[in-house]
Design a protein around this motif. Structure first.
Motif, mmCIF file in Angstrom:
data_model
loop_
_atom_site.group_PDB
_atom_site.id
_atom_site.type_symbol
_atom_site.label_atom_id
_atom_site.label_comp_id
_atom_site.label_asym_id
_atom_site.label_seq_id
_atom_site.Cartn_x
_atom_site.Cartn_y
_atom_site.Cartn_z
ATOM 1 N N ARG A 28 78.329 72.884 -64.794
ATOM 2 C CA ARG A 28 77.696 74.192 -64.575
ATOM 3 C C ARG A 28 76.680 74.138 -63.451
ATOM 4 N NH1 ARG A 28 77.155 78.293 -63.118
ATOM 5 N NH2 ARG A 28 76.435 80.222 -64.113
ATOM 6 N N ILE A 29 75.828 73.115 -63.435
ATOM 7 C CA ILE A 29 74.756 73.036 -62.440
ATOM 8 C C ILE A 29 75.284 72.516 -61.101
ATOM 9 C CG2 ILE A 29 72.534 72.009 -61.861
ATOM 10 C CD1 ILE A 29 72.398 74.066 -64.119
ATOM 11 N N LEU A 30 75.924 71.365 -61.107
ATOM 12 C CA LEU A 30 76.418 70.794 -59.855
ATOM 13 C C LEU A 30 77.576 71.613 -59.294
ATOM 14 C CD1 LEU A 30 76.296 67.009 -60.825
ATOM 15 C CD2 LEU A 30 74.564 68.356 -59.629
ATOM 16 N N GLY A 31 78.322 72.243 -60.182
ATOM 17 C CA GLY A 31 79.422 73.091 -59.719
ATOM 18 C C GLY A 31 78.969 74.354 -59.024
ATOM 19 N N ALA A 159 65.821 63.418 -71.169
ATOM 20 C CA ALA A 159 65.501 63.600 -72.581
ATOM 21 C C ALA A 159 66.477 64.594 -73.215
ATOM 22 C CB ALA A 159 64.050 64.046 -72.712
ATOM 23 N N GLY A 160 65.961 65.490 -74.065
ATOM 24 C CA GLY A 160 66.822 66.397 -74.801
ATOM 25 C C GLY A 160 67.551 67.413 -73.945
ATOM 26 N N ALA A 161 68.372 68.212 -74.601
ATOM 27 C CA ALA A 161 69.358 69.099 -73.994
ATOM 28 C C ALA A 161 68.983 69.705 -72.644
ATOM 29 C CB ALA A 161 69.694 70.208 -74.991
ATOM 30 N N ALA A 162 67.927 70.536 -72.611
ATOM 31 C CA ALA A 162 67.611 71.253 -71.381
ATOM 32 C C ALA A 162 67.194 70.335 -70.246
ATOM 33 C CB ALA A 162 66.514 72.285 -71.640
ATOM 34 N N SER A 163 66.720 69.134 -70.562
ATOM 35 C CA SER A 163 66.341 68.218 -69.492
ATOM 36 C C SER A 163 67.553 67.709 -68.730
ATOM 37 C CB SER A 163 65.536 67.035 -70.045
ATOM 38 O OG SER A 163 66.326 66.283 -70.948
ATOM 39 N N GLY A 164 68.753 67.864 -69.317
ATOM 40 C CA GLY A 164 69.970 67.579 -68.561
ATOM 41 C C GLY A 164 70.114 68.528 -67.388
ATOM 42 N N VAL A 165 69.681 69.775 -67.591
ATOM 43 C CA VAL A 165 69.654 70.738 -66.490
ATOM 44 C C VAL A 165 68.657 70.285 -65.432
ATOM 45 C CG1 VAL A 165 69.118 73.125 -65.851
ATOM 46 C CG2 VAL A 165 70.342 72.646 -67.981
ATOM 47 N N ASP A 166 67.478 69.842 -65.885
ATOM 48 C CA ASP A 166 66.434 69.409 -64.948
ATOM 49 C C ASP A 166 66.899 68.234 -64.096
ATOM 50 O OD1 ASP A 166 64.450 71.264 -65.899
ATOM 51 O OD2 ASP A 166 64.222 69.996 -67.653
ATOM 52 N N VAL A 167 67.548 67.257 -64.717
ATOM 53 C CA VAL A 167 67.950 66.076 -63.955
ATOM 54 C C VAL A 167 69.078 66.416 -62.988
ATOM 55 C CG1 VAL A 167 69.694 65.070 -65.520
ATOM 56 C CG2 VAL A 167 68.238 63.577 -64.139
ATOM 57 N N VAL A 184 70.813 77.216 -56.717
ATOM 58 C CA VAL A 184 71.595 76.855 -57.900
ATOM 59 C C VAL A 184 70.886 77.329 -59.162
ATOM 60 C CG1 VAL A 184 72.407 74.911 -59.298
ATOM 61 C CG2 VAL A 184 72.757 74.890 -56.825
ATOM 62 N N ALA A 185 69.581 77.114 -59.230
ATOM 63 C CA ALA A 185 68.816 77.543 -60.404
ATOM 64 C C ALA A 185 68.903 79.050 -60.599
ATOM 65 C CB ALA A 185 67.362 77.101 -60.263
ATOM 66 N N ARG A 186 68.816 79.798 -59.506
ATOM 67 C CA ARG A 186 68.923 81.260 -59.615
ATOM 68 C C ARG A 186 70.299 81.673 -60.121
ATOM 69 N NH1 ARG A 186 65.949 81.019 -54.787
ATOM 70 N NH2 ARG A 186 67.826 81.255 -53.530
ATOM 71 N N ARG A 187 71.340 81.012 -59.617
ATOM 72 C CA ARG A 187 72.695 81.357 -60.045
ATOM 73 C C ARG A 187 72.908 81.075 -61.530
ATOM 74 N NH1 ARG A 187 75.017 78.206 -54.780
ATOM 75 N NH2 ARG A 187 74.383 79.783 -53.244
ATOM 76 N N CYS A 188 72.270 80.014 -62.001
ATOM 77 C CA CYS A 188 72.445 79.619 -63.402
ATOM 78 C C CYS A 188 71.354 80.192 -64.308
ATOM 79 C CB CYS A 188 72.462 78.094 -63.506
ATOM 80 S SG CYS A 188 73.832 77.320 -62.613
ATOM 81 N N VAL A 189 70.407 80.938 -63.707
ATOM 82 C CA VAL A 189 69.311 81.576 -64.429
ATOM 83 C C VAL A 189 68.539 80.546 -65.260
ATOM 84 C CG1 VAL A 189 68.643 83.641 -65.718
ATOM 85 C CG2 VAL A 189 70.874 83.542 -64.619
ATOM 86 N N VAL A 190 68.072 79.498 -64.577
ATOM 87 C CA VAL A 190 67.252 78.468 -65.207
ATOM 88 C C VAL A 190 66.032 78.226 -64.333
ATOM 89 C CG1 VAL A 190 69.191 77.339 -66.351
ATOM 90 C CG2 VAL A 190 68.526 76.605 -64.050
#
Length: 319
Positions: A28-31, A159-167, A184-190
């Motif tokens: 989702r993020i790298l894509g 660390a936990g789930a959302a930190s996978g987005v951060d990394v 990318v963050a804007r597209r994924c709304v994070v």
């Protein structure tokens, strides 16, 4: 995207008991990074993988695809499925990874990297709830349970789930700069940037229902980073007492107002180093650091390099 830009292959390894959410984060993020990454998924034997939910996931690839990866991401699994010893099949799969490949773990997958000896003598993190078990099993790992992610050379742990987005956003930012990472963050709304050193959200109190938010004041501050911003200024804008504002800010953001402002100034400085030819002193003035020396100090403390080295590295990477 020009024809000269290289597409990096990212292979995500799904293990028995995988969390479906974490498994999907890299794709989702790298894509969403304008075709800079090709994300593939594999299992240790090419067979479908049982998740921790009530369904099984089919994958297209076996472990041989790991030998072609520039980056390998090991997705997290439910604690009940964390292996006490590295199964032969999993060890063989990890042995396929090229020595120069970047390796990332999400949450409990740090146990897998540690069992493979990849974290010996390195700083790492995992979910705070399993840190005691991790320390007992792997005392040779420098475990930091209080951060979102750790980048130690080519090995990254989160660390936990959302930190996978951060990394994953950190990977995009490191490879291609903050402008693409923010897009990318804007597209994924994070959130576009949470520093790896930010504390994990461990039993943070939930703000009272109906309580005033500090969001408007944060947005106001972001438009005035070049100005002196004191706690009194922020509290006055939010129409709160100093004590109430500081407490509510920490509840919502997980950081003190002062540390958050420094983070935002560093992020803005990094963007200007990447996207402009402004001098270090000029950038310092635009982001609210008193001097170029102050910017150098804060940037080095945050990412371990000088402004000149950061700009040089980024420009080399983009070329």
């Amino acid at each position: 995207m020009t024809g000269e830009q290289r597409v990096e292959r990212v292979v995500v390894l799904a293990l028995d008991g995988v969390y479906p959410f974490e498994l999907g984060i890299p794709s989702r993020i790298l894509g969403a990074a304008d075709g800079r990454y090709e994300v593939l998924t594999c299992s240790v034997d090419g067979q479908p993988v049982r998740t921790c939910a009530d369904f099984t996931i089919g994958v297209e690839h076996g472990p041989e695809i790991l030998a072609t990866a520039d980056t390998v991401v090991v997705a997290s699994m439910t604690p009940a499925r964390i292996p006490t010893e590295l199964p032969a099949e999993l060890a063989a799969a990890l042995a396929c990874i090229r020595p120069e490949a970047r390796i990332v773990s999400i949450c409990t997958a740090a146990f897998v990297l540690a069992a493979a000896g990849l974290l010996d003598g390195r700083r790492a993190t995992t979910h705070w709830q399993v840190t005691d078990a991790f320390r007992r099993r792997y005392p040779h790992v420098d475990l930091d349970p209080d951060v979102l992610f750790v980048a130690d050379g080519r090995i990254l742990t989160s660390a936990g789930a959302a930190s996978g987005v951060d990394v994953c956003l950190h990977i995009v930012r490191t490879d291609h700069g903050s402008e693409l990472a923010n897009a990318v963050a804007r597209r994924c709304v994070v959130p576009p940037f949470r520093d790896g050193g930010q504390a994990q959200y461990i039993e943070q109190p939930v703000p009272e229902s109906g309580a005033a938010s500090t969001a408007a004041t944060r947005a106001w501050a972001l438009e005035r980073l070049d100005e002196p911003l004191t706690l009194s200024d922020l509290a006055a804008h939010a129409r709160m007492s100093l004590r109430t504002f500081a407490r509510r800010f920490n509840e919502e953001v997980g950081l003190s107002p002062g540390r958050w402002i420094v983070q935002q100034r560093i992020a803005r400085a990094r963007h200007l180093l990447e996207s402009s030819d402004l001098s270090v002193d000029q950038i310092a003035g635009r982001v609210g650091f008193a001097t170029g020396a102050s910017l150098r100090q804060h940037l080095h403390a945050a990412i371990g390099v000088s402004p000149q080295a950061y700009r040089r590295t980024f420009q080399t990477a983009t070329r």
